[in-house]
Write an enzyme that holds these catalytic residues in place. Structure first.
Site, PDB file in Angstrom:
ATOM      1  N   SER A  14       0.791  -1.228   0.000  1.00  0.00           N
ATOM      2  CA  SER A  14       0.000   0.000   0.000  1.00  0.00           C
ATOM      3  C   SER A  14       0.826   1.281   0.000  1.00  0.00           C
ATOM      4  CB  SER A  14      -0.956  -0.005   1.190  1.00  0.00           C
ATOM      5  OG  SER A  14      -0.239  -0.216   2.388  1.00  0.00           O
ATOM      6  N   HIS A  68      -5.455  -4.058  -1.734  1.00  0.00           N
ATOM      7  CA  HIS A  68      -5.308  -2.999  -2.745  1.00  0.00           C
ATOM      8  C   HIS A  68      -5.315  -3.548  -4.174  1.00  0.00           C
ATOM      9  CE1 HIS A  68      -4.794   0.693  -0.435  1.00  0.00           C
ATOM     10  NE2 HIS A  68      -4.202  -0.051   0.484  1.00  0.00           N
ATOM     11  N   LYS A 115     -12.394  -1.035   0.197  1.00  0.00           N
ATOM     12  CA  LYS A 115     -11.630  -0.134  -0.671  1.00  0.00           C
ATOM     13  C   LYS A 115     -12.332  -0.023  -2.027  1.00  0.00           C
ATOM     14  CE  LYS A 115      -7.489  -0.419   2.021  1.00  0.00           C
ATOM     15  NZ  LYS A 115      -6.624  -1.422   2.616  1.00  0.00           N
TER      16      LYS A 115
HETATM   17  C1  LIG Z   1      -6.615  -1.787   4.037  1.00  0.00           C
HETATM   18  C2  LIG Z   1      -5.993  -3.086   4.236  1.00  0.00           C
HETATM   19  C3  LIG Z   1      -6.538  -4.025   5.110  1.00  0.00           C
HETATM   20  C4  LIG Z   1      -7.707  -3.697   5.980  1.00  0.00           C
HETATM   21  O1  LIG Z   1      -8.899  -3.723   5.283  1.00  0.00           O
HETATM   22  P1  LIG Z   1     -10.197  -3.096   5.974  1.00  0.00           P
HETATM   23  O2  LIG Z   1     -11.313  -3.726   5.216  1.00  0.00           O
HETATM   24  O3  LIG Z   1     -10.121  -1.634   5.824  1.00  0.00           O
HETATM   25  O4  LIG Z   1     -10.164  -3.532   7.395  1.00  0.00           O
HETATM   26  C5  LIG Z   1      -5.937  -5.265   5.206  1.00  0.00           C
HETATM   27  N1  LIG Z   1      -4.856  -5.566   4.483  1.00  0.00           N
HETATM   28  C6  LIG Z   1      -4.291  -4.686   3.639  1.00  0.00           C
HETATM   29  C7  LIG Z   1      -3.100  -5.085   2.854  1.00  0.00           C
HETATM   30  C8  LIG Z   1      -4.833  -3.413   3.491  1.00  0.00           C
HETATM   31  O5  LIG Z   1      -4.272  -2.534   2.656  1.00  0.00           O
END
Ligand SMILES: *Cc1c(COP(=O)(O)O)cnc(C)c1O
Length: 392
Positions: free
Chosen positions: A181, A209, A240
């Site tokens: 990320s 992502h 996301k």
């Molecule tokens: C954003 C993210 C999460 C968390 O996801 P949420 O649904 O916001 O809890 C988990 N793993 C990675 C790699 C992320 O970028």
């Protein structure tokens, strides 16, 4: 003295280090342009990659679900919280991902925390990429398995650990983000799968992502690399690109059965609300109908990245719409972000400890919801601020 004075001391430390924060307030929906702290700004910092968080069909599905199901699931899934919408969503996601079964959780973080602990045990080894997401790190901490960390995306280092340690353990689980990320680079999944085969290890990819971004219509990093059937656990988020909230793991049917008995967020935390589940179903249906959203996202990302590169900005090693504009020094990074905000463009500055010291960056998140006009305005602001602060 107050019993909680030690908290004030900690807060003061943060202030001295210049990393104390207050939360900006968004007074409306999370779209291309937002009202942040009362000021209209172009939003270059959300994970709403495809604009689905505000899609009329998704909002309508959510409203209809409230009428039919109310607002809360009322219980954990293992008691009476397992509304039929969740079953429908899981079947749809399994079809979308071309995997046998899907288990949904209340968030991606919950999914990692629940799944990693449930599928590993004493006598196992977890091998994790050094830059894996915090929710993976927390999931690994909750497991009884031993752990090792390999240098970011370094397949030689991963093989060294496998060679040294494989024979000492029952199961070995290799865990990586699909898309990282902070830099927007991809994990070398084909090489990881090869090593996993050679050393008889299990594979776990957190594609938060990559979901809705990479592969056909956003089917993810595994689809991008054509590795269907080769990864044992594929985690995705619904928070996301899918635009709502929730997380899931796509895996084999027997793993899903096991999670139902041992994944603690399913046993001890209330199920997703029906409005969220119904909204997610509609988002996934939209992706199954058309590639236009993912195409627009990539078109916007390529346009923006090209323009910034042409001005001489260093955008790192990104292979995705995540665009880290590298600034370097922490204070300068925050000053850059602040100057952009004055120009009406919101990009969060990301500095140590989230990234390494001296690797501060303004991380731009491009979305399909950005218009060409938004992007051009943002590019012009980057040029002005870049020149003013001697970055270009
Ligand atoms: C954003 C993210 C999460 C968390 O996801 P949420 O649904 O916001 O809890 C988990 N793993 C990675 C790699 C992320 O970028």
């Amino acid at each position: 003295m107050s019993k909680l004075a030690f908290i004030d001391e900690k807060l003061n430390e943060l202030k001295e280090q210049g990393v104390y924060r207050t939360l900006p307030i968004n007074y409306g929906p999370c779209t291309n342009v937002i009202n942040l702290n009362g000021k209209e700004v172009i939003n270059l910092s959300s994970n709403n990659y495809l604009g689905l968080a505000n899609h009329p069909r998704v909002k309508k599905a959510s409203q209809d679900a409230i009428e039919k199901y109310g607002v809360g699931a009322g219980s954990v899934r293992t008691i009476v919280g397992n509304q039929d919408l969740l079953e429908i969503l899981e079947d749809l996601l399994a079809e979308f991902k071309h995997e046998e079964a899907v288990m949904c959780f209340q968030s991606g973080l919950n999914c990692n925390i629940g799944t990693i602990q449930a599928i590993t045990d004493k006598g196992d080894l977890i091998i994790s990429d050094a830059l894996n997401h915090a929710s993976i790190i927390d999931g690994v901490r909750l497991s009884k398995a031993d752990r090792a960390v390999y240098k970011h995306n370094d397949m030689e280092d991963l093989e060294r650990i496998l060679k040294e340690k494989r024979h000492d353990y029952n199961n070995v689980l290799i865990i990586t983000d699909g898309v990282f990320s902070m830099d927007g680079d991809l994990a070398p999944l084909p090489e990881i799968v090869k090593l996993a085969k050679t050393y008889k290890a299990l594979t776990y990819v957190d594609d938060a992502h990559g979901s809705g971004v990479l592969g056909k219509s956003g089917r993810g990093t595994v689809d991008h690399f054509k590795l269907h059937g080769e990864i044992d656990f594929i985690v995705g988020t619904l928070s996301k690109a899918i635009g709502v909230v929730g997380g899931y793991v796509a895996t084999k049917k027997n793993v899903k059965e096991w999670l139902l008995h041992r994944a603690r967020p399913l046993l001890f935390s209330t199920a997703l609300p029906p409005a969220a589940t119904a909204a997610t179903i509609e988002s996934v249906k939209i992706l199954m109908e058309t590639e236009s959203y993912t195409e627009k996202l990539w078109e916007n990302a390529n346009y923006f990245k090209q323009a910034l590169k042409a001005f001489g900005f260093n955008i790192g090693i990104s292979e995705t719409p995540i665009t880290p504009v590298m600034i370097g020094e922490e204070a300068k990074t925050m000053a850059f972000s602040k100057a952009l905000l004055e120009e009406g463009v919101f990009v969060s500055g990301i500095v140590f400890p989230t990234v390494a010291k001296g690797k501060g960056r303004c991380r731009v998140m491009i979305s399909a919801s950005h218009t060409k006009e938004d992007l051009d305005k943002a590019i012009a602001a980057f040029e002005r601020v870049g020149k003013k602060l001697d970055v270009i």
